[in-house]
Write an enzyme that holds these catalytic residues in place. Sequence first.
Site, short mmCIF file in Angstrom:
data_model
loop_
_atom_site.label_atom_id
_atom_site.label_comp_id
_atom_site.label_asym_id
_atom_site.label_seq_id
_atom_site.Cartn_x
_atom_site.Cartn_y
_atom_site.Cartn_z
N ASP A 1 -0.73 -6.82 -3.10
CA ASP A 1 -1.58 -5.64 -3.31
C ASP A 1 -2.86 -6.09 -4.01
OD1 ASP A 1 0.57 -4.33 -2.27
OD2 ASP A 1 1.04 -3.17 -4.07
N ASP B 1 4.72 7.17 3.30
CA ASP B 1 5.13 7.04 1.90
C ASP B 1 5.76 8.35 1.46
OD1 ASP B 1 3.85 4.53 1.99
OD2 ASP B 1 1.92 5.47 1.54
#
Length: 239
Positions: A8, A130
């Site tokens: 990330d 998500d």
Amino acid sequence: MIILPAIDIMDGEVVRLEKGNFSRRKNYGTDPVSLAKFYKNAGFSYLHVVDLDAAKTGQPVNQSLIVDIARESGLFVDVGGGLKEEEDIAFYLENGVFAVNMGSLAVKEPGRTAKLIQKFGGDRIYVSLDLLGEDVRIHGWQEKATVKWQDLMKKLIKGGAETFVMTDISRDGMLSGVSEDFYKRILNTFPDIRLFASGGVSGLEDIRVLDRLGVYGVITGKALLEGKLKTEELAEWLC
């Protein structure tokens, strides 16, 4: 089953968030390209990269860095975060990135997403959903969508979607263990998809649980970064 380390990126650095909370960020002081090369040398073939700056702003931010990661590591890289324009998708796919993840766009514009899948292929366009409980979250998990994930997935599958990256937000970045029921429910409902499981991996037993469930791949970030999961433990899944 395959294992995908996760990188990330925020402000050009390797970071991890807890439950997607941008204020609960941990910096690892590691160059993303160097980390990707480390994973390649450790035997991994795949890498999941998220442009957190782009996820937050809705516009690609770290494109050059991500292309460098793909080219210099030699890994099959899939990237997500803020992707919604065809030219941005094409840029990645034409510059060494293996696949791109459609998140907020897939939720808000499934019809347009289906056209992109038809153009670039279901093996190059992943749908990234998500979930926080039953809620679908978008825009870097900051906003709740009104659509039900089951209805959305049905529509996207009809439009050609083959691969889904499903993140359990409640466990992401927490090293709390994966929810077997979470992924079992998805696979029971949609047994023919290629499912990448993301969120909560804390060690080798979580990998074994997901393998038994029959997920296509497992994405793990923090467990690898913090040594909770050792690369040498994963030999049977590295390809």
